[in-house]
Scaffold this motif. Sequence first.
Motif, PDB file in Angstrom:
ATOM      1  N   ASN A 566       0.842  -1.219   0.000  1.00 27.12           N
ATOM      2  CA  ASN A 566       0.000   0.000   0.000  1.00 27.12           C
ATOM      3  C   ASN A 566       0.867   1.256   0.000  1.00 27.12           C
ATOM      4  O   ASN A 566       0.604   2.209  -0.728  1.00 27.12           O
ATOM      5  CB  ASN A 566      -0.907   0.030   1.224  1.00 27.12           C
ATOM      6  N   ALA A 567       1.925   1.245   0.864  1.00 25.77           N
ATOM      7  CA  ALA A 567       2.797   2.421   0.985  1.00 25.77           C
ATOM      8  C   ALA A 567       3.501   2.684  -0.336  1.00 25.77           C
ATOM      9  O   ALA A 567       3.539   3.831  -0.811  1.00 25.77           O
ATOM     10  CB  ALA A 567       3.803   2.209   2.104  1.00 25.77           C
ATOM     11  N   ALA A 570       1.125   4.038  -2.860  1.00 20.13           N
ATOM     12  CA  ALA A 570       0.743   5.427  -2.567  1.00 20.13           C
ATOM     13  C   ALA A 570       1.837   6.394  -3.028  1.00 20.13           C
ATOM     14  O   ALA A 570       1.556   7.490  -3.508  1.00 20.13           O
ATOM     15  CB  ALA A 570       0.491   5.585  -1.066  1.00 20.13           C
ATOM     16  N   ASP A 594       5.281   6.428   5.109  1.00 21.11           N
ATOM     17  CA  ASP A 594       5.589   6.731   3.705  1.00 21.11           C
ATOM     18  C   ASP A 594       5.415   8.207   3.474  1.00 21.11           C
ATOM     19  O   ASP A 594       4.840   8.908   4.311  1.00 21.11           O
ATOM     20  CB  ASP A 594       4.706   5.905   2.772  1.00 21.11           C
ATOM     21  N   ILE A 607     -11.026   2.782   5.848  1.00 19.14           N
ATOM     22  CA  ILE A 607     -10.014   1.964   5.157  1.00 19.14           C
ATOM     23  C   ILE A 607      -9.906   0.541   5.685  1.00 19.14           C
ATOM     24  O   ILE A 607      -9.446  -0.353   4.982  1.00 19.14           O
ATOM     25  CB  ILE A 607      -8.620   2.640   5.157  1.00 19.14           C
ATOM     26  N   PHE A 612     -13.382  -1.903   0.890  1.00 17.32           N
ATOM     27  CA  PHE A 612     -13.214  -0.463   0.664  1.00 17.32           C
ATOM     28  C   PHE A 612     -11.879  -0.251  -0.033  1.00 17.32           C
ATOM     29  O   PHE A 612     -10.819  -0.632   0.471  1.00 17.32           O
ATOM     30  CB  PHE A 612     -13.246   0.333   1.970  1.00 17.32           C
ATOM     31  N   THR A 613     -11.954   0.351  -1.217  1.00 17.39           N
ATOM     32  CA  THR A 613     -10.730   0.638  -1.956  1.00 17.39           C
ATOM     33  C   THR A 613     -10.908   1.904  -2.758  1.00 17.39           C
ATOM     34  O   THR A 613     -12.022   2.291  -3.090  1.00 17.39           O
ATOM     35  CB  THR A 613     -10.351  -0.531  -2.888  1.00 17.39           C
ATOM     36  N   THR A 614      -9.791   2.593  -2.968  1.00 17.13           N
ATOM     37  CA  THR A 614      -9.829   3.783  -3.832  1.00 17.13           C
ATOM     38  C   THR A 614      -9.082   3.473  -5.130  1.00 17.13           C
ATOM     39  O   THR A 614      -8.927   4.343  -5.972  1.00 17.13           O
ATOM     40  CB  THR A 614      -9.163   4.985  -3.133  1.00 17.13           C
ATOM     41  N   LYS A 615      -8.597   2.232  -5.213  1.00 11.02           N
ATOM     42  CA  LYS A 615      -7.790   1.846  -6.372  1.00 11.02           C
ATOM     43  C   LYS A 615      -8.670   1.173  -7.416  1.00 11.02           C
ATOM     44  O   LYS A 615      -9.644   0.494  -7.066  1.00 11.02           O
ATOM     45  CB  LYS A 615      -6.667   0.895  -5.939  1.00 11.02           C
ATOM     46  N   GLY A 618      -8.035  -2.504  -7.081  1.00  8.10           N
ATOM     47  CA  GLY A 618      -7.886  -2.946  -5.690  1.00  8.10           C
ATOM     48  C   GLY A 618      -9.028  -3.848  -5.259  1.00  8.10           C
ATOM     49  O   GLY A 618     -10.084  -3.866  -5.880  1.00  8.10           O
ATOM     50  N   THR A 619      -8.794  -4.635  -4.175  1.00 10.95           N
ATOM     51  CA  THR A 619      -9.845  -5.530  -3.669  1.00 10.95           C
ATOM     52  C   THR A 619     -10.505  -4.968  -2.407  1.00 10.95           C
ATOM     53  O   THR A 619     -11.595  -5.367  -2.032  1.00 10.95           O
ATOM     54  CB  THR A 619      -9.260  -6.901  -3.308  1.00 10.95           C
ATOM     55  N   GLY A 620      -9.763  -4.081  -1.793  1.00 11.90           N
ATOM     56  CA  GLY A 620     -10.299  -3.487  -0.557  1.00 11.90           C
ATOM     57  C   GLY A 620     -10.307  -4.486   0.589  1.00 11.90           C
ATOM     58  O   GLY A 620     -11.019  -4.294   1.576  1.00 11.90           O
ATOM     59  N   GLY A 622      -7.084  -5.937   1.798  1.00  9.47           N
ATOM     60  CA  GLY A 622      -5.761  -5.966   2.443  1.00  9.47           C
ATOM     61  C   GLY A 622      -5.802  -5.496   3.897  1.00  9.47           C
ATOM     62  O   GLY A 622      -5.420  -6.234   4.828  1.00  9.47           O
ATOM     63  N   LEU A 623      -6.313  -4.330   4.136  1.00 10.68           N
ATOM     64  CA  LEU A 623      -6.288  -3.761   5.499  1.00 10.68           C
ATOM     65  C   LEU A 623      -7.284  -4.453   6.419  1.00 10.68           C
ATOM     66  O   LEU A 623      -7.003  -4.661   7.601  1.00 10.68           O
ATOM     67  CB  LEU A 623      -6.542  -2.250   5.456  1.00 10.68           C
TER      68      LEU A 623
END
Length: 656
Positions: A566-567, A570, A594, A607, A612-615, A618-620, A622-623
Amino acid sequence: MSKLHFGIRSIRGKLTLAAVTPLVVILILVSLAASYLISAWIVGETQKKVRNDLNAARAVLNHERDRVQDVVRFTAHSAGLVEALRRHDLPRMAAELDEIRKREHLDILNLTDRLGNIVIRSSKTASPQKPSEPLPFIARVLAGEDYAGTLLIGADDLLHEGYDLADRTQIVTSSLGEQAPERRGMFLVGATAVHDSAEVVLGCLYGGVLLNNNLDLVDRIKDLVYGRESFEGTGVGSATIFLEDLRVATTIRLKSGQRALGTRVSPEVAEAVLKQGRPWLARARVVDEWYLTAYEPIVNGEGKPIGALYVGLLEKPFVALKSKAFWILLGLLALGCALGGLMARVIARHLSRPVLELAATAEQVAAGEREVTLPVASQDEIGHLTETFNHMTTALKERDHELQSLNRELEQKVAERTAQLEEKSLELIKAQEELLRSEKLAAIGSLAAGVAHEINNPAAIIRGNVEILLMQLATDSDGREEAEEILKQTERVSRITQNMLAFAREQAIHPEQVRINKIIEEVLAQVRHHEPVENVKIDMSAWADLPPIVGDSERLRQVFTNIIVNALQAMDGQGTLSVACRLDSDTVEIRFGDTGPGIPEEIRTKIFNPFFTTKQRGTGLGLSVSYGIIKALKGSISVESPADGGTTFRIRLPVA
Ligand code: ADP
């Protein structure tokens, strides 16, 4: 201070009034008493004086009578008279007696024979006839008794006694309606018997001084008693001899300047003195002036009043003395009042000043001033009041301090309590959020597991078939590229389903000893292969002797991979990735920082939500998976992202 003026109602006014009123009353009473006493004293003194004056006047009169008696006695015993009588040498005797009479200022000096017939009269008589009857005392004298006294001789007898006596006796009466003048004569008489050598009575010798018109005698009385003293032109004293009620010799003068002869005494005096024969002492108006007068009767040989002796003391000087005393008293009274008033005012001001100061200071205290102390200037009630006031102010000050400190304590307690409550409520909210999140996660997990299960089998079949297809296709044949793309996407699908299953599996943990540093290094090495890191500075400050912790290395690797990927994503291939580990008592803290754009505040709370993802790709997950793992390891995960960019993830894990 200005509003503290109360006029007569003020303490000062009341004190002044209280002090002055009795003073004025006492002074007035004292003045009245003094005035009365002075007046009474003057009256007493003047009466005493008039009585003494009367005695003195009587003494002069008696002295004159005694003088006559002495002359008569001396003459009666002279050898010449006895001899002449024995030889009947009457002319020689008459000449001698006449000479004695003149020398001794007598009006009468007569001689009788042993039968009482006048043989020699000192002055030639105008009427040679025999008197109607001999003078009353002659018989007593011839019987051997001396005589001295006052005598009234009728007008006819006077002619017999001496030729000019009747003229000298005459007093013209001045009262209205009275025509006839007084012709009787009042005499001071002395008589004695004349003896021969054998003590045989030869006759009676008598002498007399006429009191009618005897101005010389009254003047002498006045001069002797009062001297020549005068008051405002009037002699202070006067003397008078009365024949019955008629003034026959007086020092009192009429307005015209003439002697007030021939005037009569008032009926009351006549009644008391002449009828009742007692002295009279009173204030009386004589001619034009007021006199303090004294009268006493003049009696004849039988003790019957035949006239009166009077002395009078001018009242004017005493009235003047009284009024002078009155004015002096009045002056003293005024002075006393003024002095008393002044002193009362001074004392009242002295007394009221501390009270006014107290009032002013009390106003200050009422207005909130506490630093006031009044000096205790006296040991009296006001001093006591001031002391009490000071005590009160001190007590107020102490109470204020106590209240203030109580207030401060209370405020502090309220603040502490509020902070505790806030903390508690924050914890509560957090716990609530946690609960909500885990419930949500559980629901999503079971859904995801179902979905993943359903997709997994068709995806595996697609993948198997595509692999077979690829094996059959030549490297450069048509459709090989599309088949490879299908395989790639199918792998992606299976990765997603694995992730979903991983999420749904509730992160089963296999506890073991793990070394954080080592895992991070491995993750970084692995990530380099599929993420661009050429322009990224990796700042590792992992603690070398960090103790191993109890965890699940596989799961932790998964967590660290998610965060580091993620870092790097970003920062988009440019920036600094910093990783730091430290031991904080029984917790290991791992920070991943980062220099990316950071996480906007509005999505920061979302997050950790699954999906939830902004990518774009993305799958949303990971976190949210990482969150589940850390929770399962009894640790915590949090994110910080300041407004000016950069993100820091902080993971805390228990050491044992
Ligand atoms: P994915 O990476 O598939 O989007 P994640 O759960 O890993 O799913 O991340 C969720 C979202 O959190 C991301 O889409 C991204 O918007 C945000 N995010 C996570 N890490 C960072 C980071 N270091 N910097 C900026 N945004 C981040």
